[in-house]
Design a protein around this motif. Structure first.
Motif, PDB file in Angstrom:
ATOM      1  N   LYS A  67      25.109 163.371   6.162  1.00 51.77           N
ATOM      2  CA  LYS A  67      23.660 163.234   6.193  1.00 51.77           C
ATOM      3  C   LYS A  67      23.367 161.840   6.736  1.00 51.77           C
ATOM      4  N   LYS A  68      22.490 161.742   7.732  1.00 52.49           N
ATOM      5  CA  LYS A  68      22.197 160.468   8.387  1.00 52.49           C
ATOM      6  C   LYS A  68      20.731 160.117   8.191  1.00 52.49           C
ATOM      7  N   ILE A  69      20.474 158.902   7.710  1.00 47.84           N
ATOM      8  CA  ILE A  69      19.117 158.409   7.504  1.00 47.84           C
ATOM      9  C   ILE A  69      18.976 157.145   8.348  1.00 47.84           C
ATOM     10  N   THR A  70      17.995 157.135   9.262  1.00 45.23           N
ATOM     11  CA  THR A  70      17.843 156.033  10.205  1.00 45.23           C
ATOM     12  C   THR A  70      16.655 155.156   9.832  1.00 45.23           C
ATOM     13  N   PHE A  71      16.874 153.843   9.923  1.00 47.46           N
ATOM     14  CA  PHE A  71      15.837 152.837   9.707  1.00 47.46           C
ATOM     15  C   PHE A  71      15.697 152.027  10.997  1.00 47.46           C
ATOM     16  N   PRO A  72      14.665 152.316  11.801  1.00 42.94           N
ATOM     17  CA  PRO A  72      14.484 151.574  13.055  1.00 42.94           C
ATOM     18  C   PRO A  72      13.824 150.224  12.809  1.00 42.94           C
ATOM     19  N   ASN A  73      13.985 149.322  13.750  1.00 38.16           N
ATOM     20  CA  ASN A  73      13.292 148.028  13.767  1.00 38.16           C
ATOM     21  C   ASN A  73      13.543 147.181  12.514  1.00 38.16           C
ATOM     22  N   VAL A  74      14.802 147.005  12.152  1.00 33.07           N
ATOM     23  CA  VAL A  74      15.145 146.120  11.047  1.00 33.07           C
ATOM     24  C   VAL A  74      15.331 144.702  11.582  1.00 33.07           C
ATOM     25  N   VAL A  75      15.437 143.733  10.686  1.00 31.01           N
ATOM     26  CA  VAL A  75      15.596 142.339  11.092  1.00 31.01           C
ATOM     27  C   VAL A  75      16.911 142.148  11.850  1.00 31.01           C
ATOM     28  N   ASP A  76      16.954 141.150  12.722  1.00 28.13           N
ATOM     29  CA  ASP A  76      18.185 140.817  13.444  1.00 28.13           C
ATOM     30  C   ASP A  76      19.209 140.268  12.463  1.00 28.13           C
ATOM     31  N   ASP A  77      20.463 140.570  12.672  1.00 34.08           N
ATOM     32  CA  ASP A  77      21.578 140.097  11.852  1.00 34.08           C
ATOM     33  C   ASP A  77      21.318 140.292  10.354  1.00 34.08           C
ATOM     34  N   PRO A  78      21.164 141.548   9.911  1.00 36.09           N
ATOM     35  CA  PRO A  78      20.922 141.787   8.488  1.00 36.09           C
ATOM     36  C   PRO A  78      22.121 141.376   7.643  1.00 36.09           C
ATOM     37  N   ASN A  79      21.847 141.006   6.397  1.00 35.93           N
ATOM     38  CA  ASN A  79      22.873 140.571   5.455  1.00 35.93           C
ATOM     39  C   ASN A  79      23.725 141.763   5.014  1.00 35.93           C
ATOM     40  N   GLU A  80      25.048 141.588   4.998  1.00 31.88           N
ATOM     41  CA  GLU A  80      25.967 142.681   4.655  1.00 31.88           C
ATOM     42  C   GLU A  80      25.697 143.243   3.255  1.00 31.88           C
ATOM     43  N   ASN A  81      25.479 142.370   2.278  1.00 28.08           N
ATOM     44  CA  ASN A  81      25.231 142.837   0.908  1.00 28.08           C
ATOM     45  C   ASN A  81      23.940 143.642   0.819  1.00 28.08           C
ATOM     46  N   GLU A  82      22.921 143.240   1.553  1.00 27.80           N
ATOM     47  CA  GLU A  82      21.650 143.963   1.541  1.00 27.80           C
ATOM     48  C   GLU A  82      21.782 145.325   2.226  1.00 27.80           C
ATOM     49  N   ILE A  83      22.621 145.404   3.256  1.00 31.71           N
ATOM     50  CA  ILE A  83      22.862 146.679   3.932  1.00 31.71           C
ATOM     51  C   ILE A  83      23.532 147.654   2.964  1.00 31.71           C
ATOM     52  N   ILE A  84      24.551 147.195   2.264  1.00 33.40           N
ATOM     53  CA  ILE A  84      25.251 148.044   1.293  1.00 33.40           C
ATOM     54  C   ILE A  84      24.302 148.444   0.170  1.00 33.40           C
ATOM     55  N   GLN A  85      23.471 147.519  -0.267  1.00 36.40           N
ATOM     56  CA  GLN A  85      22.505 147.812  -1.329  1.00 36.40           C
ATOM     57  C   GLN A  85      21.530 148.908  -0.881  1.00 36.40           C
ATOM     58  N   LEU A  86      21.066 148.849   0.362  1.00 30.49           N
ATOM     59  CA  LEU A  86      20.197 149.896   0.895  1.00 30.49           C
ATOM     60  C   LEU A  86      20.921 151.239   0.891  1.00 30.49           C
ATOM     61  N   GLY A  87      22.167 151.251   1.322  1.00 32.56           N
ATOM     62  CA  GLY A  87      22.961 152.485   1.315  1.00 32.56           C
ATOM     63  C   GLY A  87      23.113 153.056  -0.081  1.00 32.56           C
ATOM     64  N   GLU A  88      23.358 152.190  -1.047  1.00 31.27           N
ATOM     65  CA  GLU A  88      23.502 152.643  -2.435  1.00 31.27           C
ATOM     66  C   GLU A  88      22.191 153.210  -2.972  1.00 31.27           C
ATOM     67  N   ILE A  89      21.069 152.603  -2.605  1.00 28.46           N
ATOM     68  CA  ILE A  89      19.765 153.118  -3.030  1.00 28.46           C
ATOM     69  C   ILE A  89      19.539 154.512  -2.453  1.00 28.46           C
ATOM     70  N   MET A  90      19.841 154.696  -1.173  1.00 30.05           N
ATOM     71  CA  MET A  90      19.662 156.002  -0.548  1.00 30.05           C
ATOM     72  C   MET A  90      20.579 157.040  -1.186  1.00 30.05           C
ATOM     73  N   LYS A  91      21.788 156.640  -1.549  1.00 24.43           N
ATOM     74  CA  LYS A  91      22.725 157.536  -2.235  1.00 24.43           C
ATOM     75  C   LYS A  91      22.160 157.953  -3.583  1.00 24.43           C
ATOM     76  N   ASP A  92      21.619 156.986  -4.336  1.00 22.12           N
ATOM     77  CA  ASP A  92      21.069 157.275  -5.657  1.00 22.12           C
ATOM     78  C   ASP A  92      19.842 158.184  -5.585  1.00 22.12           C
ATOM     79  N   LEU A  93      19.079 158.097  -4.495  1.00 22.40           N
ATOM     80  CA  LEU A  93      17.891 158.932  -4.334  1.00 22.40           C
ATOM     81  C   LEU A  93      18.236 160.355  -3.900  1.00 22.40           C
TER      82      LEU A  93
END
Length: 68
Positions: free
Chosen positions: A22-48
């Motif tokens: 399952k693929k969920i796309t987030f367009p137009n994010v900030v340049d050079d996003p923080n690795e921990n915040e990226i993983i946190q977003l993934g975990e939130i989407m998993k929990d939802l």
């Protein structure tokens, strides 16, 4: 000249018994996003999502245009 067009994230989730991710796309994010915040977003989407869903990974895509 290099012109920055944008950065997007694509969260990949896997579900038990389902081969296709399952693929969920987030367009137009900030340049050079923080690795921990990226993983946190993934975990939130998993929990939802449904029970038994696992975070497979997140793909970062940056686009630029090069002109004379």
């Amino acid at each position: 000249m290099i012109q920055k067009l944008g950065t997007k994230l694509q969260v990949h989730l896997s579900q038990l018994g389902v081969q296709k991710l399952k693929k969920i796309t987030f367009p137009n994010v900030v340049d050079d996003p923080n690795e921990n915040e990226i993983i946190q977003l993934g975990e939130i989407m998993k929990d939802l999502d449904k029970d038994g869903t696992l975070l497979d990974g997140v793909i970062i895509t940056s686009q630029s245009r090069v002109t004379k």
